[in-house]
Enzyme design. Structure first.
Site, PDB file in Angstrom:
ATOM      1  N   HIS A 148      -7.884  -5.103  -1.457  1.00 52.68           N
ATOM      2  CA  HIS A 148      -6.705  -4.327  -1.061  1.00 52.68           C
ATOM      3  C   HIS A 148      -5.890  -5.130  -0.060  1.00 52.68           C
ATOM      4  CE1 HIS A 148      -4.296  -0.706  -0.599  1.00 52.68           C
ATOM      5  NE2 HIS A 148      -4.311  -0.912   0.708  1.00 52.68           N
ATOM      6  N   SER A 152       0.837  -1.199   0.000  1.00 55.36           N
ATOM      7  CA  SER A 152       0.000   0.000   0.000  1.00 55.36           C
ATOM      8  C   SER A 152       0.877   1.257   0.000  1.00 55.36           C
ATOM      9  CB  SER A 152      -0.974  -0.042   1.178  1.00 55.36           C
ATOM     10  OG  SER A 152      -2.031   0.885   1.008  1.00 55.36           O
ATOM     11  N   ASP A 167      -9.608  -3.640  -6.197  1.00 48.84           N
ATOM     12  CA  ASP A 167      -9.101  -2.976  -4.988  1.00 48.84           C
ATOM     13  C   ASP A 167      -9.917  -1.706  -4.743  1.00 48.84           C
ATOM     14  OD1 ASP A 167      -7.675  -1.542  -3.057  1.00 48.84           O
ATOM     15  OD2 ASP A 167      -5.720  -2.062  -3.900  1.00 48.84           O
TER      16      ASP A 167
END
Length: 318
Positions: free
Chosen positions: A291, A139, A265
């Protein structure tokens, strides 16, 4: 290794939330070191100590993540099982203790990535000779790692290979996505921990930013405008989200790099995923996974697929 989502776990939101909250996380034995930063602050790094001469994998966590995050524990358990070494540097303020400098951390933090990786590599080579060092980022940590790879180019090649997982490659589109509808759930989750840290920071440095505007911030755009952008040398959120986005530097990366993003995502919808990158970069965009989810197997599910994917890529690069 293609990702196939379990039939019992449909949709990007479930594939994001369920692995983070309900799939059991493996136990990992960490050893913590505290390092003084070049600006006299500190970071805490959690290590897994491997066998002599084996590779090292450095994992940069996501926004408000840590070595206890589901993906971190899963990867470090897989590394530990191989006898490899691992390291999870905590971005400033993420190890359970507030850092001492005015700054925090951000998606374009290439300079921070650089000194950490160089010190890890130096320390690992002192102990393990010429054993390979690999880098992974998840991320926000994945975006920052990609920024470093693209900005450093050949100077990054003391790292053997890299993986970026669910990186918000286009921060503006990702920020817009997190500012409406069900996605506000994730925004509120982030702000729930970010705002108290910022109030502590104001106790350290009165007047560092506007307290009332911080408390009024309802989404990441407003938060970054008050805190992240000005603290880290950006004009405002728009300037930060543009200049820090990894999509700009994907054509400049020179070492083997995997960019893995699910098309469903919620943090960055598939239509905004970049389609062009340097020859050294593998763009892997499975339809499902959420995600940093990528759950596998029967109920209650397993976290093993993502570590296997990352380590398989590193094996090929060795």
């Amino acid at each position: 290794m293609k990702y196939q989502s379990p039939r019992w776990l449909p949709g990007g939101h479930l594939q994001t939330i369920y692995p983070a909250l309900w799939i059991p996380r493996p136990e990992v034995s960490f050893r913590r070191e505290r390092w003084v930063t070049p600006d006299e602050d500190f970071i805490d790094i959690d290590f897994v100590d491997g066998k002599p001469g084996q590779p090292m994998v450095v994992l940069f966590h996501g926004l408000e993540g840590s070595s206890d995050s589901h993906y971190a524990r899963a990867l470090m358990a897989a590394i530990q099982a191989r006898g490899w070494s691992g390291a999870i540097p905590h971005f400033r303020g993420c190890s359970g203790e507030l850092n001492q400098a005015p700054r925090f951390y951000h998606s374009g933090d290439a300079q921070e990535i650089d000194w950490i990786l160089r010190r890890v590599q130096s320390q690992h080579q002192t102990q393990h000779g010429d054993a390979d060092v690999f880098a992974a980022g998840v991320s926000l940590g994945g975006n920052a790692l990609l920024r470093w790879l693209g900005e450093s180019q050949h100077q990054a090649e003391f790292v053997k290979a890299a993986c970026a997982i669910s990186a918000p490659l286009d921060l503006a589109q990702g920020g817009a996505s997190l500012s409406s509808g069900f996605n506000m759930l994730y925004t509120r989750m982030f702000l729930k921990t970010l705002k108290p840290k910022c109030l502590q920071k104001l106790n350290q440095f009165p007047g560092l930013f506007d307290r009332n505007r911080l408390l009024e911030a309802k989404n990441l755009y407003e938060f970054d405008n008050v805190v992240t952008a000005p603290l880290h040398g950006y004009l405002d959120t728009d300037d930060y989200w543009n200049r820090a986005s990894a999509r700009h530097v994907l054509p400049d990366i020179t070492l083997p790099t995997l960019v893995l993003n699910a098309q469903n995502d919620p943090f960055l919808p598939g239509q905004y995923l970049p389609q062009k990158a340097a020859p050294a970069v593998t763009l892997d965009y499975p339809k499902h996974g959420g995600h940093v989810g990528f759950a596998a197997g029967n109920v209650p599910g397993s976290l093993h697929w993502l570590p296997e994917k990352i380590l398989h890529f590193f094996d090929k690069a060795s």
